[in-house]
Structures are given as structure tokens and as C-alpha cells.
Design a protein around this motif. Structure first.
Motif, short mmCIF file in Angstrom:
data_model
loop_
_atom_site.label_atom_id
_atom_site.label_comp_id
_atom_site.label_asym_id
_atom_site.label_seq_id
_atom_site.Cartn_x
_atom_site.Cartn_y
_atom_site.Cartn_z
N ALA A 100 -5.83 17.77 1.37
CA ALA A 100 -5.90 19.17 1.78
C ALA A 100 -7.34 19.67 1.74
N TYR A 101 -8.08 19.25 0.74
CA TYR A 101 -9.49 19.62 0.64
C TYR A 101 -10.26 19.09 1.84
N ARG A 102 -10.04 17.83 2.15
CA ARG A 102 -10.73 17.22 3.29
C ARG A 102 -10.31 17.89 4.60
N ALA A 103 -9.02 18.14 4.76
CA ALA A 103 -8.53 18.75 6.00
C ALA A 103 -9.16 20.12 6.22
N TRP A 104 -9.25 20.92 5.16
CA TRP A 104 -9.87 22.24 5.31
C TRP A 104 -11.34 22.09 5.68
N ALA A 105 -12.03 21.20 5.03
CA ALA A 105 -13.47 21.04 5.26
C ALA A 105 -13.77 20.59 6.69
#
Length: 242
Positions: A100-105
Motif C-alpha cells: 500500500a505504501y508503494r502503491a501510494w508513492a
């Protein structure tokens, strides 16, 4: 002045502030923080320079608003992901939160870069961004709370224990996400060490990917992150079972 009379004025102010921020984000997407120019924003929105300063005191004030929003949106993305895997194994929760962190970034690269480092020399973020940054990292704390860190992570756990003893606010932050660790320095230190190491790992891998540093290297960010997650889970003895 009555509340009814104040309502439309307040709504107009918030709408104008939102439009200013949207224009600023377009500039950030086009050229980074260095491209942010209040005069260009005012011109695009049909405002005079003095009129724009009624909504944001200066360029740093606008940057701070954008940074607050970015942290809040990232925290929402991580929090929503955490809610979907609350009953999963620690390893699975780590995988989902990291994803989720990567997807948002990668979907918001200009906003990610805004909060992962100083947007420009001399800028000092307001104090309230600390709590927002902790809200992004907070959902990782319970993932590691029941871990059994091995020798490679022991020094980090010890360091986090010292931090907890030095700053009461850190313990309160951990307890907010891991109530069972309240007052237990060791348990809090394990949770904190894992979360901080996860953050450093994520920032390294995702930051490189967002900056385009993986081009021509024969791999992708998702594969690298999965491998790093596995190593971190092993370092903390995270279970693959619920």
C-alpha cells in the motif's frame, strides 16, 4: 455576523484554498518543488498576488499545507490497507502494508517526494507534521509487536528501548497502535524497531523506484520489495500463520 452569513464565506475560502493547492500540485508534478511559484498560481486562478496571500501567507505556508495533505492521504491509504488484513498473519500484513505504501508513492510521485526529504534548501516543516508522519508508520507497529527479533536486530531493539525511555511521547505513540505494549519497554521497543526498519527499507526501495533509478536494471520495485519484506520478517521471526 450570524452563523448563516459566515457559512458561505467559510465555504468559499476553503474552496479557493483547495483550488490553490490543486494548481500548486500541478506545478509540483511538472517540475518539483522548485517549480512552485505563487505568481503563476495566482495568474492561473485569476487572482491578484495580494488576494492569494489572503489564503496562504507565503510559499512555505503553501508547501506546508501540501505536505500535511500528503501525509494525511498516505496515512489514510496505509490505514485502509491495515483494516483489510487485521486478522491475517504478521507476514501477510507486512506485505500488504508495504504494498500500500508503494502503491501510494508510485501513484503520487510528486507528493511522495515532497514528504520524503526537504522539498528545498532552507525549508523547515511545521511541528505538526511529526504526528502526521507517525500516522503513516503507525499501522506497522502491531505487525512487529509479537515478533521475536534475532541477533541481527538486537542492537536496533536496544536503541529503540533507549529512545522510549528518553521520550515519553514515543511510548504513547506505540501504545496508541499496540495497546498491549503500554508500559512494557521491551515489547514497545520490538514493535518500534520493526516499524522503523520497515520504514527505512520502504523509503530506500520505493524512493529509488519513484526517482526512476531502477530503469535498465532488470528488475522491478515489487519484486525487490517482496524480497526485502521476507528478510525483515525473518529478522523479526514474524509468523506466516494467523
Amino acid at each position: 455576523m450570524t452563523e448563516t452569513q459566515q457559512g458561505p464565506r467559510a465555504r468559499y475560502r476553503e474552496q479557493t484554498r483547495a483550488e490553490i493547492k490543486e494548481a500548486a500540485l500541478r506545478q509540483l508534478a511538472d517540475g518539483g518543488a522548485g517549480a512552485l511559484a505563487l505568481t503563476r498560481i495566482a495568474k492561473a486562478l485569476g487572482l491578484s498576488g495580494p488576494a492569494l496571500y489572503r489564503y496562504f501567507a507565503n510559499r512555505d505556508d503553501l508547501l506546508s499545507a501540501l505536505i500535511r495533505d500528503a501525509y494525511d492521504d498516505a496515512a489514510t491509504a496505509i490505514g485502509e490497507a491495515a483494516a483489510t488484513v487485521r486478522d491475517r498473519s504478521p507476514r501477510e500484513r507486512l506485505r500488504v502494508l508495504a504494498g500500500a505504501y508503494r502503491a501510494w508513492a508510485i501513484s503520487e510521485p510528486h507528493r511522495y517526494l515532497l514528504i520524503q526529504g526537504s522539498p528545498e534548501p532552507g525549508y523547515v516543516a511545521p511541528d505538526d507534521t511529526l504526528e502526521r508522519a507517525r500516522a503513516v508508520l503507525g499501522p506497522f507497529l502491531p505487525v512487529f509487536a509479537g515478533g521475536s527479533p534475532g541477533a541481527d536486530a538486537a542492537s536496533m531493539v536496544d536503541r529503540m528501548a533507549s529512545w522510549l525511555e528518553a521520550e515519553a511521547g514515543v511510548g504513547a505513540w506505540v501504545a496508541e497502535y499496540v495497546p498491549g505494549a503500554a508500559g512494557d519497554v521491551r515489547a514497545s521497543a520490538v514493535a518500534l524497531a520493526g516499524a522503523v526498519m520497515a520504514w527505512a527499507q520502504l523509503h530506500g526501495a520505493v524512493g529509488l523506484e519513484v526517482a526512476g533509478q531502477f530503469a535498465g536494471m532488470g528488475h522491478d520495485g515489487e519484486t525487490l520489495l517482496a524480497a526485502q519484506n521476507g528478510m525483515l520478517a525473518d529478522a523479526f521471526g514474524l509468523s506466516g500463520e494467523r
